[in-house]
Design a protein around this motif. Structure first.
Motif, mmCIF file in Angstrom:
data_model
loop_
_atom_site.group_PDB
_atom_site.id
_atom_site.type_symbol
_atom_site.label_atom_id
_atom_site.label_comp_id
_atom_site.label_asym_id
_atom_site.label_seq_id
_atom_site.Cartn_x
_atom_site.Cartn_y
_atom_site.Cartn_z
ATOM 1 N N VAL A 53 -5.521 -2.311 0.055
ATOM 2 C CA VAL A 53 -5.832 -1.192 -0.853
ATOM 3 C C VAL A 53 -4.546 -0.699 -1.521
ATOM 4 O O VAL A 53 -3.472 -0.766 -0.923
ATOM 5 C CB VAL A 53 -6.544 -0.025 -0.118
ATOM 6 C CG1 VAL A 53 -7.860 -0.491 0.481
ATOM 7 C CG2 VAL A 53 -5.664 0.608 0.944
ATOM 8 N N PRO A 88 -8.889 4.625 -1.745
ATOM 9 C CA PRO A 88 -9.715 5.255 -0.713
ATOM 10 C C PRO A 88 -9.185 6.626 -0.289
ATOM 11 O O PRO A 88 -7.988 6.800 -0.098
ATOM 12 C CB PRO A 88 -9.634 4.258 0.456
ATOM 13 C CG PRO A 88 -8.362 3.515 0.251
ATOM 14 C CD PRO A 88 -8.085 3.495 -1.221
ATOM 15 N N TYR A 104 -16.829 1.544 1.898
ATOM 16 C CA TYR A 104 -15.809 1.441 0.834
ATOM 17 C C TYR A 104 -15.756 0.009 0.280
ATOM 18 O O TYR A 104 -15.769 -0.197 -0.930
ATOM 19 C CB TYR A 104 -14.440 1.859 1.382
ATOM 20 C CG TYR A 104 -13.290 1.525 0.461
ATOM 21 C CD1 TYR A 104 -12.965 2.356 -0.615
ATOM 22 C CD2 TYR A 104 -12.537 0.362 0.648
ATOM 23 C CE1 TYR A 104 -11.924 2.034 -1.470
ATOM 24 C CE2 TYR A 104 -11.493 0.038 -0.205
ATOM 25 C CZ TYR A 104 -11.186 0.876 -1.257
ATOM 26 O OH TYR A 104 -10.160 0.545 -2.121
ATOM 27 N N THR A 146 0.840 -1.207 0.000
ATOM 28 C CA THR A 146 0.000 0.000 0.000
ATOM 29 C C THR A 146 0.873 1.253 0.000
ATOM 30 O O THR A 146 1.798 1.377 0.805
ATOM 31 C CB THR A 146 -0.928 0.002 1.245
ATOM 32 O OG1 THR A 146 -1.736 -1.173 1.198
ATOM 33 C CG2 THR A 146 -1.821 1.227 1.274
ATOM 34 N N LEU A 194 -7.855 -0.874 6.183
ATOM 35 C CA LEU A 194 -7.813 -0.750 4.712
ATOM 36 C C LEU A 194 -6.491 -1.311 4.180
ATOM 37 O O LEU A 194 -6.465 -2.001 3.157
ATOM 38 C CB LEU A 194 -7.970 0.719 4.303
ATOM 39 C CG LEU A 194 -9.365 1.318 4.521
ATOM 40 C CD1 LEU A 194 -9.328 2.839 4.424
ATOM 41 C CD2 LEU A 194 -10.361 0.769 3.495
ATOM 42 N N VAL A 223 -16.505 -1.032 -3.597
ATOM 43 C CA VAL A 223 -15.527 -1.679 -4.484
ATOM 44 C C VAL A 223 -16.132 -2.964 -5.068
ATOM 45 O O VAL A 223 -15.994 -3.251 -6.265
ATOM 46 C CB VAL A 223 -14.214 -1.983 -3.708
ATOM 47 C CG1 VAL A 223 -13.270 -2.836 -4.535
ATOM 48 C CG2 VAL A 223 -13.527 -0.685 -3.308
#
Ligand code: FAD
Length: 318
Positions: A296, A237, A219, A14, A291, A223
């Motif tokens: 993500v 995000p 979220y 990420t 997340l 998705v």
């Protein structure tokens, strides 16, 4: 480098990025640098720079009457992108709006970006002007972001507004667009809004950045639904830490988003905004940890020009 290339190169790790707002006209760019400096240790591969809508101001004339003028309070998006790119050696992403720009003006902005080596742009419709209830398209401009995406994508084929130019050197931007896990405020339903998002992707958008949200479930479901609809680009995000008590009313009103009751209760229990800021940081840390664990591609922070709370969150998460 393009945002999609940064994501590919990260191989599932990420990334950290953030958005800044140009200073008010007449203010120094140094304040912006002072807020970017502390965030550079988290290696943002790109930084977004917003574009503000123009607004009306009233100037008192000598005869005492008021004259209405139109002005942009925070100009300089492309210049700031160039300055930051040069100073920090990161990619910068100017936000390009339908509202307030004719298609010709947009073409010139894009040509400037190309000359400056800017490879990504975020294509947005823009909000209504302050005095308007609803968004009104600018004469000679686009009505919706998907049309703007089309114009930007056409450039990569050499299709300028009034001519097709045969050249090896077309601007070939990586294009970001906005997505709304809790639907856009004007949209009748999330499904309708997702269809419009699909239209932006079909027109050539390469990735999506979401509106802020405070409940990760919104979220994750967004998705999932987007994928079911055939939207297969990265969905990044957007995260904003609550910083002042006023945000409890302001954020739902302006962005049409829900705040979880547990967050509202914690903020309401605060004695001052210093405590609110801490609650906002802790909430965002929990949110972003989850997340990140879900894989993500990027955690994108709305810094609103202030970096100290973003730094605390990034320190806990990266
Ligand atoms: P669109 O995708 O055009 O959608 C607007 C509305 O119209 C939606 O309700 C959609 O469902 C509907 N719609 C879309 N296409 C059609 C169609 N063809 N026919 C009928 N209805 C349609 N604002 C700024 O002024 N400056 C910024 O720098 C800025 N940056 C942002 C960054 C992010 C990540 C996000 C999420 C928002 C940003 N905004 C910015 C706010 C944005 O401009 C507003 O949310 C605006 O109201 C909608 O922009 P959009 O690009 O999503 O519009």
């Amino acid at each position: 480098m393009k945002v999609t290339e940064h994501i590919e190169r990260a191989k599932g790790k990420t990334l950290f990025s953030f958005e800044i707002v140009p200073p008010q006209k007449g203010k120094n760019i140094q304040e912006l640098y002072d807020n970017i400096d502390p965030l550079m240790e988290f290696n943002p591969p790109f930084i977004d720079v917003t574009t503000s809508r123009e607004e009306h101001i009233y100037i008192k004339r000598e005869d005492g009457l008021l004259e209405r003028k139109i002005t942009r309070m925070r100009p300089g998006t492309v210049g700031i992108c160039a300055a930051i790119k040069q100073k920090y050696d990161v990619d910068t992403i100017p936000h390009v709006l339908c509202g307030g720009f004719t298609k010709e003006e947009t073409e010139y902005v894009l040509v400037d970006c190309h000359y400056l080596g800017i490879e990504n742009v975020m294509a947005l419709r823009g909000d209504a002007m302050k005095h308007q209830r609803y968004f009104e398209p600018t004469k000679g401009g686009h009505c919706y972001a998907n049309d703007l995406v089309g114009q930007i994508r056409d450039l990569s084929k050499g299709k300028y507004l009034n001519e097709v130019i045969d050249s090896e050197n077309h601007p070939d931007f990586c294009i970001g667009v906005a997505g709304y896990p809790e639907k856009h405020l004007e949209s009748p339903s999330l499904e309708t809004d997702l269809k419009k998002l699909k239209a932006k992707v079909d027109a050539g958008a390469d990735y999506v950045v979401t509106q802020m949200f405070f409940n990760n479930q919104a979220y994750f479901e967004f998705v999932e639904k987007a994928k079911e609809m055939g939207i297969n680009v990265p969905i990044i995000p957007g995260i904003k830490p609550i910083a002042v008590k006023k945000h409890l009313q302001l954020l739902p009103h302006v962005f049409s988003i829900d705040l979880p009751q547990a967050l509202i209760d914690s903020v309401e229990a605060c004695k001052n905004n210093k405590e609110v800021r801490q609650v906002g940081i802790e909430w965002a840390i929990e949110q972003t940890k989850e997340l990140k664990a879900a894989g993500v591609p990027v955690l994108h922070f709305y810094s609103m020009g202030k970096s100290s709370n973003i730094k605390q969150i990034a320190k806990a998460v990266f």
